[in-house]
Design an enzyme around this catalytic site. Structure first.
Site, PDB file in Angstrom:
ATOM      1  N   GLU A  40       0.859  -1.193   0.000  1.00  0.00           N
ATOM      2  CA  GLU A  40       0.000   0.000   0.000  1.00  0.00           C
ATOM      3  C   GLU A  40       0.892   1.238   0.000  1.00  0.00           C
ATOM      4  O   GLU A  40       1.580   1.524   0.977  1.00  0.00           O
ATOM      5  CB  GLU A  40      -0.907  -0.021   1.242  1.00  0.00           C
ATOM      6  N   ARG A  44       0.787  10.302  -0.032  1.00  0.00           N
ATOM      7  CA  ARG A  44       1.145  11.394   0.860  1.00  0.00           C
ATOM      8  C   ARG A  44       2.428  12.094   0.452  1.00  0.00           C
ATOM      9  O   ARG A  44       2.886  12.987   1.153  1.00  0.00           O
ATOM     10  CB  ARG A  44       1.339  10.847   2.279  1.00  0.00           C
ATOM     11  N   LYS A 125     -10.899  -1.430   6.367  1.00  0.00           N
ATOM     12  CA  LYS A 125      -9.728  -1.015   7.129  1.00  0.00           C
ATOM     13  C   LYS A 125     -10.231  -0.495   8.479  1.00  0.00           C
ATOM     14  O   LYS A 125     -11.262   0.181   8.527  1.00  0.00           O
ATOM     15  CB  LYS A 125      -8.995   0.084   6.361  1.00  0.00           C
TER      16      LYS A 125
HETATM   17  O1  LIG Z   1      -2.267   7.102   4.939  1.00  0.00           O
HETATM   18  C1  LIG Z   1      -3.279   6.463   5.234  1.00  0.00           C
HETATM   19  O2  LIG Z   1      -4.231   6.365   4.506  1.00  0.00           O
HETATM   20  C2  LIG Z   1      -3.404   5.750   6.503  1.00  0.00           C
HETATM   21  O3  LIG Z   1      -4.404   5.188   6.756  1.00  0.00           O
HETATM   22  C3  LIG Z   1      -2.350   5.791   7.461  1.00  0.00           C
HETATM   23  C4  LIG Z   1      -1.590   4.498   7.732  1.00  0.00           C
HETATM   24  O4  LIG Z   1      -2.319   3.359   7.505  1.00  0.00           O
HETATM   25  C5  LIG Z   1      -1.082   4.595   9.120  1.00  0.00           C
HETATM   26  O5  LIG Z   1      -0.318   5.773   9.177  1.00  0.00           O
HETATM   27  C6  LIG Z   1      -0.340   3.424   9.627  1.00  0.00           C
HETATM   28  O6  LIG Z   1       0.398   3.845  10.737  1.00  0.00           O
HETATM   29  P1  LIG Z   1       1.366   2.994  11.644  1.00  0.00           P
HETATM   30  O7  LIG Z   1       0.775   3.040  12.992  1.00  0.00           O
HETATM   31  O8  LIG Z   1       2.662   3.743  11.598  1.00  0.00           O
HETATM   32  O9  LIG Z   1       1.488   1.615  11.090  1.00  0.00           O
END
Ligand SMILES: O=C(O)C(=O)C[C@H](O)[C@H](O)COP(=O)(O)O
Length: 209
Positions: A40, A44, A125
């Site tokens: 994925e 960003r 999700k």
């Molecule tokens: O950009 C997106 O659409 C998101 O949904 C964000 C990511 O899924 C999270 O940032 C995961 O974050 P971690 O806790 O670091 O694994």
């Protein structure tokens, strides 16, 4: 490919925020080699669409876009070669745009889950997982929403991935810990492959977290 077929390919989806196009191919190769082919790529960074296009050429990689917030994001990432999309949430516009395309929208509250379910989604999700109650929230949601399956993401790490995956309504987990910023910047692809392998072994119960 359906979203079910895609998430069945690996127990973990690395969530990748990639700053340079040069990193795309070695990063995708490193993760595929480590046993995590479903990727994925968050929308960003400025180069995200180019990263998707480059990664899509890597044999075995199943590349999707993350952070899909609008129909325009979906359209752009599809054009770049993403074979699936992931969103932290869901809007009616996004649902319409994603019709017939493998899509993993986000939902955390009962009403959001019901809205997504009404639109035909069976896998969602669950983001940010740890903040929205983590494993106990997912266990509670299994009561009324027995048929729904989730991809918890946000706070998932080596230490808790196994317990998430043990929940009957968790289909797969996602997270950024597999490919750190510094490793990507340093081009330490071997470390990323090793971490992916370790995550797969933990998911299978072959290694302790
Ligand atoms: O950009 C997106 O659409 C998101 O949904 C964000 C990511 O899924 C999270 O940032 C995961 O974050 P971690 O806790 O670091 O694994």
């Amino acid at each position: 490919m359906t979203i079910d077929a895609i998430i069945a390919r690996a127990p973990i989806i690395p969530v990748l925020t990639v700053e340079t196009v040069e990193a795309a191919i070695p990063l995708a190769r490193a993760l595929v080699e480590g046993g995590l082919p479903v990727l994925e790529v968050t929308l960003r960074t400025k180069v995200a669409l180019e990263v998707i296009a480059a990664m899509a050429q890597v044999p075995g990689a199943v590349v999707g876009a993350g952070t899909v917030l609008s129909p325009a994001d979906l359209e752009a990432s599809r054009k770049a070669g993403a074979v699936f999309g992931v969103s932290p949430g869901l809007t009616p516009e996004l649902a319409r745009a994603a019709e017939g395309y493998p899509f993993l929208p986000g939902a955390v509250t009962p009403s959001e889950i019901m809205a997504a379910r009404d639109l035909g989604y069976g896998v969602l999700k669950f983001f940010p997982a740890e903040i929205y109650g983590g494993q106990s929230a997912l266990a509670a949601l299994a009561g009324p929403f027995g048929g729904m399956r989730f991809c918890p993401t946000g706070g998932v790490r080596e230490s808790n991935l196994r317990t998430y995956l043990a929940l009957p309504n968790v289909a797969v987990v996602g997270g950024t810990w597999l490919a750190g910023k510094s490793e990507m910047a340093a081009g330490d692809w071997a470390a990323i492959t090793a971490r992916a392998r370790r995550a797969v072994a933990i998911a299978r119960g072959e290694e302790e977290a």
